[in-house]
Enzyme design. Structure first.
Site, PDB file in Angstrom:
ATOM      1  N   HIS A 355      40.916  42.616  31.797  1.00 56.25           N
ATOM      2  CA  HIS A 355      40.471  41.855  32.777  1.00 56.25           C
ATOM      3  C   HIS A 355      41.638  40.863  33.611  1.00 56.25           C
ATOM      4  O   HIS A 355      41.700  40.197  34.701  1.00 56.25           O
ATOM      5  CB  HIS A 355      39.985  39.902  31.957  1.00 56.25           C
ATOM      6  CG  HIS A 355      39.281  40.537  31.081  1.00 56.25           C
ATOM      7  ND1 HIS A 355      37.517  40.048  32.140  1.00 56.25           N
ATOM      8  CD2 HIS A 355      38.339  40.712  29.478  1.00 56.25           C
ATOM      9  CE1 HIS A 355      36.479  39.978  30.960  1.00 56.25           C
ATOM     10  NE2 HIS A 355      36.999  40.973  29.923  1.00 56.25           N
ATOM     11  N   LYS A 543      37.569  27.293  40.238  1.00 58.55           N
ATOM     12  CA  LYS A 543      37.898  28.462  39.185  1.00 58.55           C
ATOM     13  C   LYS A 543      39.555  27.812  38.819  1.00 58.55           C
ATOM     14  O   LYS A 543      39.868  26.707  39.295  1.00 58.55           O
ATOM     15  CB  LYS A 543      37.974  29.151  40.220  1.00 58.55           C
ATOM     16  CG  LYS A 543      38.618  29.761  40.993  1.00 58.55           C
ATOM     17  CD  LYS A 543      39.336  31.004  42.191  1.00 58.55           C
ATOM     18  CE  LYS A 543      38.168  31.231  43.174  1.00 58.55           C
ATOM     19  NZ  LYS A 543      37.110  32.124  42.199  1.00 58.55           N
ATOM     20  N   ARG A 544      39.851  28.891  38.402  1.00 53.81           N
ATOM     21  CA  ARG A 544      41.236  28.381  37.909  1.00 53.81           C
ATOM     22  C   ARG A 544      41.689  28.037  38.179  1.00 53.81           C
ATOM     23  O   ARG A 544      42.404  28.744  39.747  1.00 53.81           O
ATOM     24  CB  ARG A 544      41.245  29.377  36.282  1.00 53.81           C
ATOM     25  CG  ARG A 544      42.694  29.446  35.954  1.00 53.81           C
ATOM     26  CD  ARG A 544      42.768  29.845  34.318  1.00 53.81           C
ATOM     27  NE  ARG A 544      42.652  31.634  35.084  1.00 53.81           N
ATOM     28  CZ  ARG A 544      43.342  32.523  35.181  1.00 53.81           C
ATOM     29  NH1 ARG A 544      45.259  32.444  35.236  1.00 53.81           N
ATOM     30  NH2 ARG A 544      43.354  33.331  35.480  1.00 53.81           N
ATOM     31  N   LYS A 549      44.826  32.935  42.705  1.00 57.85           N
ATOM     32  CA  LYS A 549      43.830  33.290  43.666  1.00 57.85           C
ATOM     33  C   LYS A 549      43.774  32.361  44.733  1.00 57.85           C
ATOM     34  O   LYS A 549      42.961  31.520  45.369  1.00 57.85           O
ATOM     35  CB  LYS A 549      42.289  31.086  42.353  1.00 57.85           C
ATOM     36  CG  LYS A 549      43.105  31.630  41.236  1.00 57.85           C
ATOM     37  CD  LYS A 549      41.477  32.807  41.079  1.00 57.85           C
ATOM     38  CE  LYS A 549      41.978  33.197  39.853  1.00 57.85           C
ATOM     39  NZ  LYS A 549      40.290  34.074  38.640  1.00 57.85           N
ATOM     40  N   THR A 651      33.599  36.041  38.316  1.00 58.81           N
ATOM     41  CA  THR A 651      32.108  35.545  38.302  1.00 58.81           C
ATOM     42  C   THR A 651      31.645  34.472  38.962  1.00 58.81           C
ATOM     43  O   THR A 651      30.329  34.400  39.223  1.00 58.81           O
ATOM     44  CB  THR A 651      31.123  35.423  36.631  1.00 58.81           C
ATOM     45  OG1 THR A 651      32.738  34.467  36.035  1.00 58.81           O
ATOM     46  CG2 THR A 651      31.983  36.670  35.699  1.00 58.81           C
ATOM     47  N   LYS A 655      27.655  33.775  41.012  1.00 60.53           N
ATOM     48  CA  LYS A 655      26.767  32.444  40.561  1.00 60.53           C
ATOM     49  C   LYS A 655      26.566  31.781  41.851  1.00 60.53           C
ATOM     50  O   LYS A 655      25.729  31.470  42.312  1.00 60.53           O
ATOM     51  CB  LYS A 655      27.336  31.656  39.919  1.00 60.53           C
ATOM     52  CG  LYS A 655      28.387  32.114  38.703  1.00 60.53           C
ATOM     53  CD  LYS A 655      28.761  31.269  37.943  1.00 60.53           C
ATOM     54  CE  LYS A 655      29.290  31.489  36.292  1.00 60.53           C
ATOM     55  NZ  LYS A 655      30.606  31.366  35.567  1.00 60.53           N
TER      56      LYS A 655
END
Length: 797
Positions: A355, A543-544, A549, A651, A655
């Site tokens: 991942h 998100k985290r 990110k 993911t 969504k």
């Protein structure tokens, strides 16, 4: 057994359960009473359904899937279970008879504290998908008493509090103490040979008891039920002798040490004891799970020779890697198989999903700590490594540096990802780009050695949860235009594309989004007191919190927009609300600094009402699945701005796309496949490609961007001088001196694409058409599809 209750039967069950458990009638019951009663009824039903399904699966010889993951971000169970079982409307009608709303009942359930981010949510989605597809599946994890943590923002700083979710969530758990497993740590290993048989004795070990609890996961319109088996750590005994002589600390120390294993998800590991606890957690999960899998197989078949034909074990990222040597230990030490036979079975049973491409997340353990804590597992890994390196020398040639690069054991360390790739028959990435990167870079030598192992399965989501359960207005529109077939077959969403030039449908799509935005704004005001302008663009990055990110890229642009509006308050500016939600790892200082920056930006902007009418920042404290179910339908811009080549898939992007948000993103992870599905013209792509990043990064000098770009210069200087009274020198220095994720290099491109977003938003018809194309293309990102690909290509069902 009844598996399809009529409304009358449901009413009778609810009435009986309320009387038995709470001694109340439905007329006098509280929403909490109804929650516990309904949860108990549905959990019992799912248990019965699973028993029936399991018996049928075994009678047909169906292969069993075991999905090991350190986390499963389940969210709430009641709403999804009622929906998947087809009882949601009947229960809503029943509660209405007594003046109780469904939402008030749902709100009584806490989110299960079993996960954190995308890794755990993906695992939860796959349990849903496995049940929907009718597979005989078990998930395995740990029953974390306090989850990862409850996030509390104090003066902009993330504070970690215990997430005490079990009092409201334990109604969904079924304890199975009779299936408890003993897990051993430490001690010494004695080996002897007798009559050509190898015997292993483990002396002076510390024993922890793993007690299983089952949580059942229903499949939509399916007879199958997945089981999430969660292990709780307990001490197997109490030291009464020490207690009686007054040494109370020693008497209770063993209990505390054992129970610490299942207290918290991802304990802070920036110290030795934290690392030790994480390693204990991982082995505890693997040893208990593998023992359970083997015992269940023995009970069914009475032997293990056919284990590889009947069982698949899937490793979700590197955390459950120790399941590999643990199964070897059982086959060698407990069952007497030869090394060659045991290894052949293990390599057929295990598969691995990677991942991440980040080196920091490819787990490496200190060899001495590992040897001390898991002496027999260490011996087995040493032998796996010896044999593996011997094979590598034969393949690459004596003296090849590739052998050292690929070895599981390297000076003073043990590399978990290398063990996974060595032992597993399949290694997959989670998007086309990511799967190519692990072949070309992360595991390139392994790919040269065994190219047939490597494949791709792009991630998928439990789309019904994020669409029909969370976005009823959009679901109604879809049902009225394309029928309800998409609820079972996600690919039927493609039919919606035929309405891309239907002005009436586009207007209804816009009205649906407006309704969802107003609902979300009302929720935020009610729960936090923050005011959101529903007429502004809802630009979302949830998100985290991690530097890769690039939430700080988003923040730098917000700073530049704030400075612009401060100097040009009358400027023609499309109102925009930037919405963030994320948790930072408890020991990740710079990530916490970014959270504080976002919070301080929010407060600074509020000081100027004229600017606040056009620009605002909302930070959602303690972001979780339930909050996401409210936010996704309201979102209009999906921020997927990781440095290209660093995000495996994502993911959240799926969504948001499903709910009609338009992606602002780099060509990274699944963004590329979103573009293929929706049309690149219906996204906002910016920044360097992964190949350009690879070429540029070696000589990258962020200071040059700071010195030559006045917009960047002003924004970074404001970090130093202060925002709402807080300085961010560490973040500024990181950006100027190292900038590991090349924020400054992509800043101008990001700023330009944000201007394009605002320009397109001024044309509602164009925006709504782009949104429609995203919804129509989202079907490929269903967990149903992803699980089928795993089943066909990896688990060989």
């Amino acid at each position: 057994m009844v598996t399809n209750y009529t409304p009358a039967q449901l009413k009778m069950l609810v009435t009986e359960t309320l009387h038995k458990e709470f001694d109340v009638t439905p007329e006098n019951a509280t929403p909490e009473n109804f929650y516990f009663a309904l949860s108990q009824i549905i959990s019992n039903l799912l248990e019965e359904k699973h028993d029936t399904f399991y018996a049928h699966a075994k009678s047909t010889g169906a292969k069993e899937i075991n999905y090991l993951s350190m986390e499963f971000l389940m969210g709430r169970s009641l709403k999804t279970a009622l929906y998947n079982l087809g009882y949601a409307q009947a229960i809503e009608n029943l509660l209405a008879e007594y003046g109780v709303s469904m939402s008030s009942v749902y709100d009584c359930e806490p989110d299960a504290g079993l996960g954190n981010g995308g890794l755990g949510r993906l695992a939860a989605c796959y349990l849903d998908g496995m049940a929907k597809n009718g597979y005989n599946a078990y998930g395995y994890s740990i029953l974390y008493e306090y989850g990862i943590f409850k996030q509390k923002i104090v003066d902009g700083w993330q504070t970690e509090l215990p997430d005490n979710w079990l009092p409201g969530g334990k109604v969904w758990l079924r304890a199975l103490p009779q299936r408890s497993v003993n897990v051993t740590f430490g001690g010494q290993i004695d080996e002897t040979w007798m009559d050509n048989h190898h015997f292993v004795t483990h002396r002076n070990a510390t024993v922890v008891k793993a007690v299983p609890y089952d949580l059942y996961v229903s499949g939509y319109n399916s007879e199958a039920v997945s089981v999430l088996r969660l292990w709780r750590a307990e001490s197997p005994s109490f030291d009464m002798e020490s207690f009686n002589r007054g040494d109370y600390v020693s008497a209770t120390q063993q209990i505390a040490t054992a129970e610490a294993i299942s207290k918290v998800l991802y304990p802070n590991d920036n110290h030795t004891e934290g690392k030790r606890l994480r390693l204990r957690q991982q082995y505890f999960l693997c040893a208990a799970s593998v023992s359970d899998i083997v015992s269940r197989h023995m009970n069914e078949y009475g032997q293990l020779d056919n284990l590889a034909e009947k069982v698949s074990i899937h490793i979700n990222d590197t955390h459950p890697t120790l399941a590999i040597p643990e199964l070897m230990r059982i086959l060698l030490d407990d069952c007497g198989y030869s090394w060659e036979t045991a290894w052949e079975m293990v390599t057929r049973i295990f598969s691995y999903t990677n991942h991440t491409v980040l080196a920091e997340a490819l787990e490496v353990w200190d060899e001495q700590l590992f040897k001390e804590l898991l002496p027999r597992i260490y011996q087995i890994i040493c032998e796996i490594n010896r044999r593996f390196c011997s094979q590598l020398y034969e393949f690459f040639g004596d003296g090849s540096p590739k052998v050292g690069e690929m070895a599981i054991l390297w000076p003073n360390t043990i590399r978990m990802a290398h063990l996974c790739v060595c032992a597993c028959h399949s290694v997959n990435g989670v998007s086309k780009l990511h799967s190519q990167i692990i072949k070309d870079d992360v595991f390139h030598n392994f790919y040269l050695y065994t190219p047939e192992k490597f494949q791709n399965v792009t991630n998928g989501i439990a789309y019904r949860r994020w669409l029909s359960q969370s976005n009823p207005s959009l679901t109604r529109l879809l049902c009225e235009t394309i029928g309800d077939g998409f609820l079972t077959h996600s690919e039927e969403l493609e039919k919606f594309r035929a309405f891309a030039h239907d002005s009436g449908v586009l207007e209804r799509l816009e009205a649906s989004k407006k309704e969802n935005k107003e609902n979300f704004a009302n929720y935020v005001y009610k729960t936090t007191g923050q005011t959101i302008n529903p007429a502004s663009i809802f630009d979302v990055q949830v998100k985290r919190l991690h530097e890769y990110k690039r939430q700080h890229l988003n923040a730098l642009n917000i700073i530049s927009e704030y400075l612009y509006l401060r100097e040009n308050p009358q400027a023609d500016f499309v109102p925009k609300t930037y919405i963030f939600g994320a948790k930072a790892a408890s020991g990740y200082f710079l990530a916490k600094q970014i959270i504080k920056l976002l919070c301080m930006l929010s407060e600074e902007i509020k000081k100027n009402p004229q600017i606040a009418e056009k620009l605002s920042v909302v930070y959602l404290e303690d972001y979780k699945v339930t909050l996401s179910e409210l936010l996704m339908p309201a979102s209009e811009v999906s921020e997927q701005i990781s440095l290209a080549g660093k995000e495996a898939s994502g993911t959240g992007n799926m969504k948001l796309m499903l709910n009609g948000a338009l992606t602002v993103g780099t060509l990274d992870g699944a963004n590329i496949e979103i573009g293929e599905a929706a049309g690149m013209e219906n996204m906002f792509i910016f920044g360097m490609t992964a190949e350009e990043v690879k070429q540029t990064q070696p000589g990258y000098q962020p200071r040059k961007f700071y010195e030559s770009n006045p917009v960047i210069h002003r924004a970074v200087d404001l970090l130093r001088s202060g925002i709402n009274g807080a300085q961010f020198d560490d973040l500024a220095n990181s950006l100027i001196n190292t900038d590991p994720y090349m924020v400054l290099a992509d800043f101008d491109a990001y700023r330009a694409v944000q201007k394009r977003v605002s320009a397109v938003y001024r044309n509602p018809e164009q925006w709504n058409r782009m949104s429609l194309h995203n919804i129509a293309g989202a079907g490929i990102f269903s967990a149903d599809r992803a699980v089928r690909e795993y089943a066909q290509n990896i688990w060989h069902l």
